[in-house]
Enzyme design. Sequence first.
Site, mmCIF file in Angstrom:
data_model
loop_
_atom_site.group_PDB
_atom_site.id
_atom_site.type_symbol
_atom_site.label_atom_id
_atom_site.label_comp_id
_atom_site.label_asym_id
_atom_site.label_seq_id
_atom_site.Cartn_x
_atom_site.Cartn_y
_atom_site.Cartn_z
ATOM 1 N N GLU A 71 -0.585 -2.818 5.968
ATOM 2 C CA GLU A 71 -1.752 -2.343 5.457
ATOM 3 C C GLU A 71 -2.105 -0.626 5.894
ATOM 4 O O GLU A 71 -2.269 -0.263 6.596
ATOM 5 C CB GLU A 71 -2.675 -3.502 4.876
ATOM 6 C CG GLU A 71 -2.854 -4.544 4.234
ATOM 7 C CD GLU A 71 -2.742 -3.812 3.015
ATOM 8 O OE1 GLU A 71 -2.796 -2.098 2.386
ATOM 9 O OE2 GLU A 71 -3.285 -4.595 1.740
ATOM 10 N N ASP A 100 -10.755 -3.837 2.741
ATOM 11 C CA ASP A 100 -11.840 -3.495 2.263
ATOM 12 C C ASP A 100 -12.392 -4.843 2.764
ATOM 13 O O ASP A 100 -12.937 -4.664 3.454
ATOM 14 C CB ASP A 100 -12.145 -3.051 0.869
ATOM 15 C CG ASP A 100 -12.873 -2.647 0.086
ATOM 16 O OD1 ASP A 100 -13.756 -2.101 1.195
ATOM 17 O OD2 ASP A 100 -12.845 -2.130 -0.837
ATOM 18 N N SER A 101 -12.599 -5.064 1.574
ATOM 19 C CA SER A 101 -13.676 -6.682 1.033
ATOM 20 C C SER A 101 -12.330 -7.818 2.318
ATOM 21 O O SER A 101 -12.863 -8.563 2.580
ATOM 22 C CB SER A 101 -13.221 -7.289 -0.185
ATOM 23 O OG SER A 101 -12.403 -7.721 -0.449
ATOM 24 N N ASN A 154 -10.006 -9.090 0.658
ATOM 25 C CA ASN A 154 -9.950 -10.503 0.087
ATOM 26 C C ASN A 154 -8.129 -10.651 0.093
ATOM 27 O O ASN A 154 -7.802 -11.468 0.274
ATOM 28 C CB ASN A 154 -10.186 -10.328 -1.589
ATOM 29 C CG ASN A 154 -11.160 -11.209 -2.404
ATOM 30 O OD1 ASN A 154 -11.384 -12.660 -1.920
ATOM 31 N ND2 ASN A 154 -11.725 -11.627 -2.900
ATOM 32 N N THR A 155 -7.670 -9.373 -0.885
ATOM 33 C CA THR A 155 -6.041 -9.002 -1.308
ATOM 34 C C THR A 155 -5.450 -10.288 0.546
ATOM 35 O O THR A 155 -4.525 -10.991 -0.016
ATOM 36 C CB THR A 155 -5.835 -8.172 -1.153
ATOM 37 O OG1 THR A 155 -6.712 -7.181 -1.549
ATOM 38 C CG2 THR A 155 -3.906 -7.705 -1.108
ATOM 39 N N ASP A 208 -5.018 6.457 -2.591
ATOM 40 C CA ASP A 208 -5.383 7.222 -3.919
ATOM 41 C C ASP A 208 -6.279 7.288 -4.247
ATOM 42 O O ASP A 208 -7.064 5.796 -4.439
ATOM 43 C CB ASP A 208 -4.091 6.407 -5.020
ATOM 44 C CG ASP A 208 -4.591 5.027 -5.781
ATOM 45 O OD1 ASP A 208 -4.630 3.994 -4.404
ATOM 46 O OD2 ASP A 208 -4.563 4.903 -7.007
HETATM 47 P P1 IMP Z 1 -9.698 -5.669 -0.366
HETATM 48 O O1 IMP Z 1 -9.037 -6.976 -1.043
HETATM 49 O O2 IMP Z 1 -10.177 -5.651 -0.317
HETATM 50 O O3 IMP Z 1 -9.610 -5.912 0.950
HETATM 51 O O4 IMP Z 1 -9.030 -4.775 -1.183
HETATM 52 C C1 IMP Z 1 -8.040 -3.452 0.097
HETATM 53 C C2 IMP Z 1 -7.164 -2.855 -1.319
HETATM 54 O O5 IMP Z 1 -8.448 -2.477 -2.014
HETATM 55 C C3 IMP Z 1 -6.485 -1.212 -0.265
HETATM 56 O O6 IMP Z 1 -5.282 -2.028 -0.073
HETATM 57 C C4 IMP Z 1 -6.433 -0.191 -1.449
HETATM 58 O O7 IMP Z 1 -5.277 -0.817 -2.647
HETATM 59 C C5 IMP Z 1 -7.885 -0.766 -2.283
HETATM 60 N N1 IMP Z 1 -8.910 0.065 -1.617
HETATM 61 C C6 IMP Z 1 -9.880 0.062 -0.692
HETATM 62 N N2 IMP Z 1 -10.923 1.346 -0.370
HETATM 63 C C7 IMP Z 1 -10.476 1.854 -0.548
HETATM 64 C C8 IMP Z 1 -10.272 3.419 -0.992
HETATM 65 O O8 IMP Z 1 -11.762 3.415 -0.543
HETATM 66 N N3 IMP Z 1 -9.488 4.501 -0.957
HETATM 67 C C9 IMP Z 1 -8.246 3.440 -1.630
HETATM 68 N N4 IMP Z 1 -8.095 2.734 -1.432
HETATM 69 C C10 IMP Z 1 -9.064 1.730 -1.312
HETATM 70 MG MG MG Z 2 -3.161 -1.864 -0.360
#
Ligand code: IMP
Ligand code: MG
Length: 174
Positions: A97, A101-102, A104-105, A157
């Site tokens: 990866e 961030d969260s 969630n994905t 991005d």
């Molecule tokens: P999560 O499900 O919130 O952990 O989402 C992660 C996804 O959100 C990453 O794989 C990125 O595609 C996008 N993302 C989260 N934070 C950033 C950031 O600061 N810059 C760019 N993309 C981000």
């Molecule tokens: Mg991503």
Amino acid sequence: MKDQIEVMISEKEVNAKICELAEQINEDYAGKELHLIIILKGSIFFACDLAKKITVPVTMDFMSVTSYGNGMVSAGKITVTKELDEDIKDRDVLVVEDIIDSGNTLFHLKKLLLARDPASLKIITLLDKPEHRTADISADYYGFQIPNRFVVGCGLDYAQQYRNLRYIGAVIQD
Ligand code: IMP
Ligand code: MG
């Protein structure tokens, strides 16, 4: 208008960290074959740089997912928009990866992949934003823990731009 970007992690620091991560992986997977699952699109730069420094046999596959319900943890679901080409049953899988961030994905993706019965499944991420975590997930390997700011570069991005920056930059919001 052009966005203002401030260097958060230099190219040199990123490269040094990727070497360190590869060394750890080479040690942990000694005698095994490693199957990298690269999550498009953000992880491609990190995955290529990392893979070039891995010395155990490596295979690669790609997957693309979108997540819905951002901000609502319980509603978080993912949709697979590009499926893997190969079966992962009985393989040692490392999910690559760009950033967690969260979480969630990755939380949903991990469940989905574990159901396919790999021999092992670990997660590596270049960046980790622990402050913003809402899902119960953590990386087995990470490059840098960063504060809760929006970052670009090294594959990441902002509106599909800046993926090719060689450093991690924070977008300055005005
Ligand atoms: P999560 O499900 O919130 O952990 O989402 C992660 C996804 O959100 C990453 O794989 C990125 O595609 C996008 N993302 C989260 N934070 C950033 C950031 O600061 N810059 C760019 N993309 C981000
Ligand atoms: Mg991503």
